[in-house]
Design a protein around this motif. Structure first.
Motif, PDB file in Angstrom:
ATOM      1  N   ALA A 303     -51.465  -2.892  -1.986  1.00  0.00           N
ATOM      2  CA  ALA A 303     -51.392  -3.916  -0.941  1.00  0.00           C
ATOM      3  C   ALA A 303     -50.235  -4.877  -1.211  1.00  0.00           C
ATOM      4  CB  ALA A 303     -52.716  -4.672  -0.862  1.00  0.00           C
ATOM      5  N   LEU A 304     -50.034  -5.235  -2.473  1.00  0.00           N
ATOM      6  CA  LEU A 304     -48.941  -6.139  -2.843  1.00  0.00           C
ATOM      7  C   LEU A 304     -47.586  -5.493  -2.583  1.00  0.00           C
ATOM      8  CD1 LEU A 304     -47.969  -8.780  -4.222  1.00  0.00           C
ATOM      9  CD2 LEU A 304     -48.162  -7.575  -6.409  1.00  0.00           C
ATOM     10  N   LEU A 305     -47.459  -4.205  -2.924  1.00  0.00           N
ATOM     11  CA  LEU A 305     -46.198  -3.498  -2.712  1.00  0.00           C
ATOM     12  C   LEU A 305     -45.827  -3.475  -1.229  1.00  0.00           C
ATOM     13  CD1 LEU A 305     -46.811  -0.461  -5.086  1.00  0.00           C
ATOM     14  CD2 LEU A 305     -45.182  -2.319  -5.467  1.00  0.00           C
ATOM     15  N   GLU A 306     -46.794  -3.168  -0.402  1.00  0.00           N
ATOM     16  CA  GLU A 306     -46.532  -3.102   1.030  1.00  0.00           C
ATOM     17  C   GLU A 306     -46.174  -4.474   1.576  1.00  0.00           C
ATOM     18  OE1 GLU A 306     -50.096  -1.355   2.451  1.00  0.00           O
ATOM     19  OE2 GLU A 306     -49.552   0.690   1.824  1.00  0.00           O
ATOM     20  N   ALA A 307     -46.839  -5.517   1.086  1.00  0.00           N
ATOM     21  CA  ALA A 307     -46.565  -6.882   1.564  1.00  0.00           C
ATOM     22  C   ALA A 307     -45.156  -7.324   1.196  1.00  0.00           C
ATOM     23  CB  ALA A 307     -47.597  -7.847   0.993  1.00  0.00           C
ATOM     24  N   GLN A 308     -44.621  -6.821   0.069  1.00  0.00           N
ATOM     25  CA  GLN A 308     -43.296  -7.262  -0.387  1.00  0.00           C
ATOM     26  C   GLN A 308     -42.200  -6.251  -0.069  1.00  0.00           C
ATOM     27  OE1 GLN A 308     -42.949  -9.210  -4.097  1.00  0.00           O
ATOM     28  NE2 GLN A 308     -44.958 -10.160  -3.999  1.00  0.00           N
ATOM     29  N   GLY A 309     -42.514  -5.259   0.771  1.00  0.00           N
ATOM     30  CA  GLY A 309     -41.470  -4.375   1.280  1.00  0.00           C
ATOM     31  C   GLY A 309     -41.082  -3.219   0.386  1.00  0.00           C
ATOM     32  N   PHE A 310     -41.889  -2.890  -0.625  1.00  0.00           N
ATOM     33  CA  PHE A 310     -41.580  -1.745  -1.482  1.00  0.00           C
ATOM     34  C   PHE A 310     -42.032  -0.458  -0.801  1.00  0.00           C
ATOM     35  CE2 PHE A 310     -41.293  -5.096  -4.529  1.00  0.00           C
ATOM     36  CZ  PHE A 310     -40.457  -4.632  -5.542  1.00  0.00           C
ATOM     37  N   GLY A 311     -41.328   0.619  -1.073  1.00  0.00           N
ATOM     38  CA  GLY A 311     -41.802   1.921  -0.653  1.00  0.00           C
ATOM     39  C   GLY A 311     -43.027   2.279  -1.471  1.00  0.00           C
ATOM     40  N   ALA A 312     -44.146   2.548  -0.809  1.00  0.00           N
ATOM     41  CA  ALA A 312     -45.395   2.853  -1.515  1.00  0.00           C
ATOM     42  C   ALA A 312     -45.971   4.138  -0.956  1.00  0.00           C
ATOM     43  CB  ALA A 312     -46.394   1.706  -1.353  1.00  0.00           C
ATOM     44  N   TYR A 313     -46.148   5.117  -1.823  1.00  0.00           N
ATOM     45  CA  TYR A 313     -46.681   6.413  -1.422  1.00  0.00           C
ATOM     46  C   TYR A 313     -48.110   6.546  -1.945  1.00  0.00           C
ATOM     47  CZ  TYR A 313     -41.773   7.311  -0.525  1.00  0.00           C
ATOM     48  OH  TYR A 313     -40.485   7.223  -0.056  1.00  0.00           O
ATOM     49  N   ASP A 314     -48.970   7.141  -1.123  1.00  0.00           N
ATOM     50  CA  ASP A 314     -50.371   7.308  -1.501  1.00  0.00           C
ATOM     51  C   ASP A 314     -50.533   8.429  -2.517  1.00  0.00           C
ATOM     52  OD1 ASP A 314     -51.281   5.316   0.064  1.00  0.00           O
ATOM     53  OD2 ASP A 314     -51.984   6.578   1.701  1.00  0.00           O
ATOM     54  N   ALA A 315     -51.269   8.142  -3.586  1.00  0.00           N
ATOM     55  CA  ALA A 315     -51.694   9.181  -4.520  1.00  0.00           C
ATOM     56  C   ALA A 315     -53.115   9.576  -4.151  1.00  0.00           C
ATOM     57  CB  ALA A 315     -51.661   8.647  -5.952  1.00  0.00           C
ATOM     58  N   PRO A 316     -53.417  10.867  -4.092  1.00  0.00           N
ATOM     59  CA  PRO A 316     -54.809  11.269  -3.820  1.00  0.00           C
ATOM     60  C   PRO A 316     -55.756  10.655  -4.847  1.00  0.00           C
ATOM     61  CG  PRO A 316     -53.337  13.156  -3.739  1.00  0.00           C
ATOM     62  CD  PRO A 316     -52.532  12.013  -4.282  1.00  0.00           C
ATOM     63  N   GLU A 317     -57.014  10.445  -4.445  1.00  0.00           N
ATOM     64  CA  GLU A 317     -57.996   9.894  -5.372  1.00  0.00           C
ATOM     65  C   GLU A 317     -58.102  10.794  -6.600  1.00  0.00           C
ATOM     66  OE1 GLU A 317     -59.169   7.107  -5.072  1.00  0.00           O
ATOM     67  OE2 GLU A 317     -58.964   6.581  -2.963  1.00  0.00           O
ATOM     68  N   GLY A 318     -58.044  10.181  -7.766  1.00  0.00           N
ATOM     69  CA  GLY A 318     -58.187  10.954  -8.998  1.00  0.00           C
ATOM     70  C   GLY A 318     -56.975  11.790  -9.329  1.00  0.00           C
ATOM     71  N   LEU A 319     -55.802  11.391  -8.841  1.00  0.00           N
ATOM     72  CA  LEU A 319     -54.583  12.145  -9.083  1.00  0.00           C
ATOM     73  C   LEU A 319     -54.457  12.427 -10.581  1.00  0.00           C
ATOM     74  CD1 LEU A 319     -52.000  13.042  -7.440  1.00  0.00           C
ATOM     75  CD2 LEU A 319     -50.927  10.998  -8.316  1.00  0.00           C
ATOM     76  N   GLY A 320     -54.365  13.705 -10.932  1.00  0.00           N
ATOM     77  CA  GLY A 320     -54.403  14.030 -12.345  1.00  0.00           C
ATOM     78  C   GLY A 320     -53.411  15.058 -12.818  1.00  0.00           C
ATOM     79  N   GLY A 321     -52.663  15.695 -11.956  1.00  0.00           N
ATOM     80  CA  GLY A 321     -51.655  16.638 -12.413  1.00  0.00           C
ATOM     81  C   GLY A 321     -51.991  18.092 -12.241  1.00  0.00           C
ATOM     82  N   PRO A 322     -53.152  18.557 -12.708  1.00  0.00           N
ATOM     83  CA  PRO A 322     -53.419  19.999 -12.626  1.00  0.00           C
ATOM     84  C   PRO A 322     -53.548  20.522 -11.203  1.00  0.00           C
ATOM     85  CG  PRO A 322     -54.834  18.945 -14.258  1.00  0.00           C
ATOM     86  CD  PRO A 322     -54.168  17.856 -13.482  1.00  0.00           C
ATOM     87  N   SER A 323     -53.968  19.699 -10.259  1.00  0.00           N
ATOM     88  CA  SER A 323     -54.187  20.166  -8.899  1.00  0.00           C
ATOM     89  C   SER A 323     -52.869  20.333  -8.151  1.00  0.00           C
ATOM     90  CB  SER A 323     -55.084  19.179  -8.148  1.00  0.00           C
ATOM     91  OG  SER A 323     -55.042  19.426  -6.762  1.00  0.00           O
ATOM     92  N   ALA A 324     -52.785  21.391  -7.358  1.00  0.00           N
ATOM     93  CA  ALA A 324     -51.596  21.593  -6.537  1.00  0.00           C
ATOM     94  C   ALA A 324     -51.445  20.471  -5.521  1.00  0.00           C
ATOM     95  CB  ALA A 324     -51.684  22.946  -5.819  1.00  0.00           C
ATOM     96  N   MET A 325     -52.574  19.938  -5.027  1.00  0.00           N
ATOM     97  CA  MET A 325     -52.496  18.851  -4.061  1.00  0.00           C
ATOM     98  C   MET A 325     -51.906  17.596  -4.692  1.00  0.00           C
ATOM     99  SD  MET A 325     -55.978  19.298  -1.794  1.00  0.00           S
ATOM    100  CE  MET A 325     -57.070  19.694  -3.169  1.00  0.00           C
ATOM    101  N   ASP A 326     -52.263  17.319  -5.954  1.00  0.00           N
ATOM    102  CA  ASP A 326     -51.680  16.181  -6.662  1.00  0.00           C
ATOM    103  C   ASP A 326     -50.181  16.364  -6.860  1.00  0.00           C
ATOM    104  OD1 ASP A 326     -54.236  15.186  -6.869  1.00  0.00           O
ATOM    105  OD2 ASP A 326     -54.582  16.054  -8.841  1.00  0.00           O
ATOM    106  N   THR A 327     -49.811  17.575  -7.294  1.00  0.00           N
ATOM    107  CA  THR A 327     -48.397  17.858  -7.530  1.00  0.00           C
ATOM    108  C   THR A 327     -47.596  17.785  -6.240  1.00  0.00           C
ATOM    109  OG1 THR A 327     -49.046  19.318  -9.343  1.00  0.00           O
ATOM    110  CG2 THR A 327     -46.794  19.522  -8.551  1.00  0.00           C
ATOM    111  N   ALA A 328     -48.167  18.286  -5.142  1.00  0.00           N
ATOM    112  CA  ALA A 328     -47.486  18.215  -3.854  1.00  0.00           C
ATOM    113  C   ALA A 328     -47.248  16.767  -3.450  1.00  0.00           C
ATOM    114  CB  ALA A 328     -48.299  18.935  -2.777  1.00  0.00           C
ATOM    115  N   ALA A 329     -48.231  15.881  -3.696  1.00  0.00           N
ATOM    116  CA  ALA A 329     -48.074  14.464  -3.360  1.00  0.00           C
ATOM    117  C   ALA A 329     -46.925  13.849  -4.156  1.00  0.00           C
ATOM    118  CB  ALA A 329     -49.371  13.710  -3.631  1.00  0.00           C
TER     119      ALA A 329
END
Length: 614
Positions: A303-329
């Motif tokens: 929320a702070l990043l968005e308020a101050q104009g930073f590019g903020a990308y969503d990480a899936p919940e529990g982003l951990g590396g082994p999942s292809a969905m995490d890596t794609a994000a």
């Protein structure tokens, strides 16, 4: 309702470790659909909906349960909403009075896709076989199970079982750890062969039109479960294909070009509250045009990043590396930013370091944990390692090589103008204490409660405990119960953003963490000029210098009474401690200096990469 059978619909507390929550039941309409299904299954059985509320009051056994307006014409089924503050099923069920029932059927949202006949079968088998606990074979124990009220009374009387959340987990763990087991009968009921008609099919498809489950209900009943599994597999396959596509694009040069944002900071796990807090302190000192973030959803940092104009990308919940969905994000964010440097903060990032290095990116690994071994898989691929404390950097060098680029860059805080507490300790007859951190054994809030209890013998005081449930739900429940027993002087707040007002209101900040690498809470307490009282660890020894009167350290074996005596003595000279604390924070933990050192490191690595690419 005493003595009758209940159907209990459990709604997950937000942010509980290991659970993504149940968005399908987040709104009233979706909840009403689930309740209607349960009424079709057991028409004359009361439905008790149990949401999680931090400050819920116990249900009164004598009071008439209030009826919900979902279906007022059905005189055979009560619908009761009874909130509970606990995290484990046994405590939540006992809190709402389920132990007074003959039998309790516990349901979560996933049960809506199970066959009606199977759900009836597990309830029937539990009754016919006089089982204390019955669950479905091949189905996660938290989705649906049946438990006797007498059994809940027994479980509520036992000490917390570490690492458990559901009643079936608790019973199985007790059977494993107790020499003779426990006198409970537990069985998993195998579904019989037959038509697969899910519970959700009890209502017409039009009733589910606005629900996420609607597409599944449009299929023939026998295909619904298989289709749900296939949807999940397709999502994995699509993410895997996206990863391969992005890797191919990089290999062919399609993803090369002008750098859009020089640095991408990855702070994946929303449970890393210390890391999120540290970056939130640095954001005001970083240029939004040069730094972007990949961070967990629903965090104060995002929320702070968005308020101050930073590019903020969503990480899936529990982003951990082994999942292809995490890596794609991650690769999606990398391709959007085309950074020269990716700064990874968290051991979850180990799986990505090699992939990022192969794309020509300079990788920085940030270390905040004393468990250096967890980060070693990333070390061969990184251009630099940042350690938050000197002893952590020395440990990295011992495990790698003196040639490894290791930078000691402690966390920083925004230094505010000197702010006194609302009043001096004792002005209104009490000392205000504060403890911040996830509720888990490693943070040892039980020790904090012991110290405050001993301090109360000497001076009037209150404690505010701030932090969400950590990885051990049973520990959280034991702590919450103890707090409730002393609610007049101890207050628990699951989450507070921003924290600055709480630091300003406090006189003493108590930390009992057993193994901190540095300790963001301690730095924030020093910056606020509060009396920091911390358990001795390598991290807090690098923050507090007792001979400088900037805080107190206590040993693990030191009695709570002795710690309380030392706190009382320090309170007599609290102004001197406050001044020394601010001086320490300003000299060693200024966020502007920390941000400047990180920017210089990033610039050096980017320049080295440019020279190498030429």
């Amino acid at each position: 309702m005493i003595g009758r059978a209940w159907t209990v619909l459990l709604l997950e507390p937000p942010g509980r470790q290991g659970y993504a929550g149940e968005p399908a039941l987040a709104d009233e309409a979706a909840r009403a659909r689930a309740i209607q299904c349960l009424r079709v299954l057991w028409p004359r059985q009361p439905v008790v909906v149990v949401p999680w509320v931090a400050d819920a009051a116990p249900a009164s056994d004598a009071a008439d349960p209030s009826r919900a307006a979902a279906d007022a014409e059905d005189c055979h089924a009560d619908v009761v909403v009874r909130a509970a503050p606990f995290f484990t099923d046994a405590k939540r069920l006992a809190f709402v009075g389920a132990q007074h029932c003959a039998q309790v059927t516990v349901i979560r949202a996933g049960a809506l896709l199970l066959p009606m006949a199977v759900l009836r079968e597990v309830v029937t088998q539990a009754r016919v076989r006089s089982l204390d606990v019955a669950a479905l074979s091949g189905v996660p124990g938290d989705v649906c199970y049946v438990v006797r009220g007498e059994t809940l009374t027994l479980l509520a009387s036992l000490p917390p079982v570490p690492g458990t959340t559901t009643v079936p987990q608790m019973v199985e763990r007790l059977a494993e750890t107790t020499p003779r087991g426990i006198p409970l009968t537990f069985a998993r009921v195998a579904p019989r062969e037959g038509a697969w008609t899910p519970l959700a099919a009890a209502l017409p498809a039009s009733f589910w039109r606005s629900s996420a489950i609607a597409p599944l209900l449009e299929l023939p009943a026998a295909q619904r479960l298989a289709s749900a599994v296939q949807q999940q597999q397709r999502a994995w396959a699509e993410a895997h294909a996206e990863v391969q596509s992005r890797r191919s694009a990089q290999a062919s040069g399609d993803a090369t070009g002008e750098r859009r944002v020089p640095v991408l900071v990855v702070v994946p796990s929303r449970y890393q509250t210390g890391a999120h807090s540290a970056w939130a302190q640095l954001v005001p000192h970083l240029p939004s045009a040069e730094v972007a973030f990949l961070a967990g959803r629903s965090t104060g940092l995002q929320a702070l990043l968005e308020a101050q104009g930073f590019g903020a990308y969503d990480a899936p919940e529990g982003l951990g590396g082994p999942s292809a969905m995490d890596t794609a994000a991650l690769l999606r964010a990398v391709d959007a930013c085309r950074p020269s440097v990716v700064h990874l903060d968290g051991a979850e990032c180990n799986a990505w370091a090699g992939l990022l290095a192969a794309r020509g990116v300079a990788v920085v690994q940030h270390l905040r944990l004393n468990d250096v071994e967890r980060f070693r898989p990333a070390f061969p691929y990184v251009a630099a390692i940042v350690g938050v404390s000197r002893h952590l950097c020395d440990e990295v060098i011992r495990r790698t090589s003196p040639s490894m680029r290791v930078e000691h860059i402690p966390d920083g805080v925004c230094l505010e103008p000197e702010v006194a507490a609302d009043d001096e300790p004792g002005t209104h007859g009490e000392v205000r204490c504060l403890c911040v951190g996830r509720l888990e054994p490693a943070k040892d809030q039980m020790r904090v409660l012991d110290i405050v209890e001993a301090l109360r013998v000497r001076v009037a005081c209150r404690l505010v405990l701030v932090g969400p449930c950590g990885s051990d739900a049973a520990y959280c429940d034991a702590l919450i119960e103890r707090i409730r027993d002393d609610a007049a002087v101890v207050e628990w707040r699951p989450s507070v953003v921003p924290m600055a007002p709480l630091y300003r209101q406090a006189h003493v900040v108590i930390v009992a963490s057993r193994n901190e690498a540095l300790g963001m809470v301690g730095i924030e307490a020093l910056a606020a000029g509060r009396l920091l009282v911390a358990q001795r660890s390598t991290g807090y020894e690098s923050i507090v210098s007792p001979d400088q009167h900037d805080g107190l350290l206590f040993d693990r074996r030191e009695s709570a009474a002795d710690v309380a005596i030392r706190i009382e003595a320090a309170l007599a000279d609290i102004s001197a401690y406050a001044q020394a604390a601010r001086q320490t924070a300003g000299a060693r933990f200024d966020a502007a200096i920390t941000a400047g050192r990180l920017r210089r490191l990033w610039a050096t690595l980017a320049a080295d990469g440019t020279r190498l690419s030429r």
